[in-house]
Design an enzyme around this catalytic site. Structure first.
Site, PDB file in Angstrom:
ATOM      1  N   TRP A 101       0.488  -5.132   7.598  1.00  0.00           N
ATOM      2  CA  TRP A 101       1.735  -5.597   6.962  1.00  0.00           C
ATOM      3  C   TRP A 101       2.909  -5.466   7.912  1.00  0.00           C
ATOM      4  O   TRP A 101       3.784  -6.330   7.973  1.00  0.00           O
ATOM      5  CB  TRP A 101       1.988  -4.837   5.661  1.00  0.00           C
ATOM      6  CG  TRP A 101       0.941  -5.105   4.620  1.00  0.00           C
ATOM      7  CD1 TRP A 101       0.114  -4.185   4.032  1.00  0.00           C
ATOM      8  CD2 TRP A 101       0.595  -6.378   4.045  1.00  0.00           C
ATOM      9  NE1 TRP A 101      -0.720  -4.813   3.142  1.00  0.00           N
ATOM     10  CE2 TRP A 101      -0.453  -6.140   3.125  1.00  0.00           C
ATOM     11  CE3 TRP A 101       1.064  -7.675   4.221  1.00  0.00           C
ATOM     12  CZ2 TRP A 101      -1.031  -7.174   2.380  1.00  0.00           C
ATOM     13  CZ3 TRP A 101       0.477  -8.706   3.478  1.00  0.00           C
ATOM     14  CH2 TRP A 101      -0.551  -8.446   2.573  1.00  0.00           C
ATOM     15  N   ASP A 171       9.499  -1.095   4.329  1.00  0.00           N
ATOM     16  CA  ASP A 171       8.631  -1.691   3.304  1.00  0.00           C
ATOM     17  C   ASP A 171       7.920  -0.523   2.621  1.00  0.00           C
ATOM     18  O   ASP A 171       7.116   0.173   3.251  1.00  0.00           O
ATOM     19  CB  ASP A 171       7.632  -2.626   3.999  1.00  0.00           C
ATOM     20  CG  ASP A 171       6.571  -3.187   3.050  1.00  0.00           C
ATOM     21  OD1 ASP A 171       6.580  -2.828   1.855  1.00  0.00           O
ATOM     22  OD2 ASP A 171       5.734  -3.997   3.516  1.00  0.00           O
ATOM     23  N   LYS A 195       2.037  -2.950  -6.597  1.00  0.00           N
ATOM     24  CA  LYS A 195       1.212  -1.837  -6.160  1.00  0.00           C
ATOM     25  C   LYS A 195       1.440  -0.628  -7.081  1.00  0.00           C
ATOM     26  O   LYS A 195       0.499  -0.032  -7.549  1.00  0.00           O
ATOM     27  CB  LYS A 195       1.535  -1.438  -4.717  1.00  0.00           C
ATOM     28  CG  LYS A 195       1.502  -2.605  -3.723  1.00  0.00           C
ATOM     29  CD  LYS A 195       0.088  -3.071  -3.404  1.00  0.00           C
ATOM     30  CE  LYS A 195       0.021  -4.470  -2.828  1.00  0.00           C
ATOM     31  NZ  LYS A 195       0.563  -4.607  -1.498  1.00  0.00           N
TER      32      LYS A 195
HETATM   33  C1  LIG Z   1       0.717  -5.736  -0.574  1.00  0.00           C
HETATM   34  C2  LIG Z   1       1.683  -5.455   0.498  1.00  0.00           C
HETATM   35  C3  LIG Z   1       2.485  -6.472   1.060  1.00  0.00           C
HETATM   36  C4  LIG Z   1       2.382  -7.914   0.639  1.00  0.00           C
HETATM   37  O1  LIG Z   1       2.889  -8.083  -0.627  1.00  0.00           O
HETATM   38  P1  LIG Z   1       3.046  -9.534  -1.283  1.00  0.00           P
HETATM   39  O2  LIG Z   1       3.865  -9.218  -2.478  1.00  0.00           O
HETATM   40  O3  LIG Z   1       1.676 -10.022  -1.585  1.00  0.00           O
HETATM   41  O4  LIG Z   1       3.750 -10.404  -0.312  1.00  0.00           O
HETATM   42  C5  LIG Z   1       3.402  -6.107   2.021  1.00  0.00           C
HETATM   43  N1  LIG Z   1       3.536  -4.830   2.426  1.00  0.00           N
HETATM   44  C6  LIG Z   1       2.776  -3.844   1.926  1.00  0.00           C
HETATM   45  C7  LIG Z   1       2.964  -2.453   2.407  1.00  0.00           C
HETATM   46  C8  LIG Z   1       1.827  -4.119   0.947  1.00  0.00           C
HETATM   47  O5  LIG Z   1       1.067  -3.133   0.450  1.00  0.00           O
END
Ligand SMILES: *Cc1c(COP(=O)(O)O)cnc(C)c1O
Length: 360
Positions: A101, A171, A195
């Site tokens: 990511w 993030d 998540k």
């Molecule tokens: C799942 C995830 C993403 C991607 O998320 P989307 O909402 O599908 O774009 C980005 N960063 C992390 C840390 C993730 O776990």
């Protein structure tokens, strides 16, 4: 009704209390005669829902007044572009690449300016967090970017990088609200909610006010400017209204559980059960550096692809679902987010013990 223990990395398990409440309110939300799905986002009823959600989140995370909370769409992945478009005044940024990511975010930023990788753990399949105490960060970098919890690899920053005065952007998709955080250390904290908070379709951005400006990169679409959404209190256009409503319920659930300190304690207790077993097991082993282990995503392997596949299949038959590791790394991964009860982790470990006995 029969529910399984769902170890999915995302979309993921939600608190049963929240799902039950939402079910009860499905046909008639608090006497409005309609579902939250059916109501105008400009209605008074909905205004209360979104305002309460924001207030509860501010309360939980102790978000200072000089930060905006935005409820947006496009997932975490859209932020990979929105961040450089809005923050890259000098067209330069530093990225710490600790997983897929982070790497995707870094690659995306390269479209907009000079995105420099200042540290990476790719040399060992992202199984650790690099030392970030004294990085070579360009003086004119607009920000330093991290993915705080690496969902796929199961590592977590236990200490934030020394940004040398630069704005930190994080993030936190897979560790959102899993423990207390000092918001003032960040310029931007963001995450997709699927998540650890709610249904897919909502991304929450917590951003310091001075970073919200008209001065975005040329060509930035209106919808991708933080200012557009900040000025309109997340109601510039139709927001992901139902998803925000569920997030709001999860915030209230977290408060009822005692807030983020209590949740961290619970998460530590749960993760310990699994990590302790992995450390003593003769069949299973964890795949990441001990000191960098995530409380949320726990990858492990047997060392045999065949046994891994057998384990995933038999676990599923026993009501323990979604334990297959990410397609890019194989093995297993148990995601044990806030809403995973302790009994779920205990059941998993008991099942692993049994599997180990039978497959010696
Ligand atoms: C799942 C995830 C993403 C991607 O998320 P989307 O909402 O599908 O774009 C980005 N960063 C992390 C840390 C993730 O776990």
């Amino acid at each position: 009704m029969s529910r399984v223990y769902n170890f999915s990395a995302g979309p993921a398990v939600l608190p049963e209390e929240v799902l039950r409440e939402a079910a009860e309110e499905m046909m008639d939300y608090k006497g409005s005669g309609m579902s939250v799905m059916e109501m105008s986002h400009r209605s008074k009823v909905y205004d209360t829902i979104i305002k309460e959600a924001e207030a509860d989140l501010r309360d939980l995370m102790q978000i200072p007044d000089n930060y905006k909370v935005l409820f947006l769409q496009g997932g975490a992945s859209q932020q990979f572009a929105m961040i450089p478009m809005n923050l890259m005044k000098n067209k330069k940024a530093a990225y710490i690449v600790t997983g897929q990511w982070a790497k995707k975010a870094w690659k995306e930023a390269q479209i907009y300016g000079e995105a420099v990788s200042v540290a990476s753990s790719e040399d060992q399949t992202f199984s650790y967090i690099p030392d970030c105490s004294d990085l070579d960060i360009p003086d004119d970098a607009d920000y330093v970017y991290i993915c705080e919890n690496n969902t796929i690899y199961g590592t977590k920053f236990k200490e934030l990088p020394n940004t040398k005065g630069h704005t930190l952007v994080a993030d936190v998709s897979s560790c959102f609200l899993s423990e207390p955080v000092d918001v003032t250390k960040y310029g931007v904290i963001y995450g997709g909610v699927q998540k650890n908070i709610g249904p897919a379709g909502v991304v929450i951005v917590i951003i310091r006010e001075d970073l919200i400006t008209e001065d975005t990169l040329p060509g930035t679409p209106t919808m991708l400017k933080y200012k557009t959404h900040a000025d309109a209190a997340s109601l510039y256009n139709t927001p992901p209204a139902y998803g925000i409503y569920i997030c709001g319920k999860v915030f209230k659930w977290l408060k009822s559980m005692g807030g983020l300190s209590a949740i961290r304690e619970r998460n530590e207790e749960k993760a310990k059960i699994l990590y302790d077993f992995l450390d003593e097991s003769s069949l299973f082993r964890g795949t990441v550096a001990k000191e960098d282990r995530s409380l949320m995503n726990v990858p492990f392997v047997t060392g045999s692809d065949e046994l891994d596949a057998k384990f995933v299949a038999e676990a599923k038959a026993a009501g323990l679902e979604n334990l297959k590791g990410h397609r890019s790394v194989g093995g297993m991964r148990a995601s044990i987010y806030n809403a995973m009860p302790k009994e779920g982790v205990e059941k998993l470990v008991a099942f692993m013990r049994e599997f180990e006995e039978k497959n010696r």
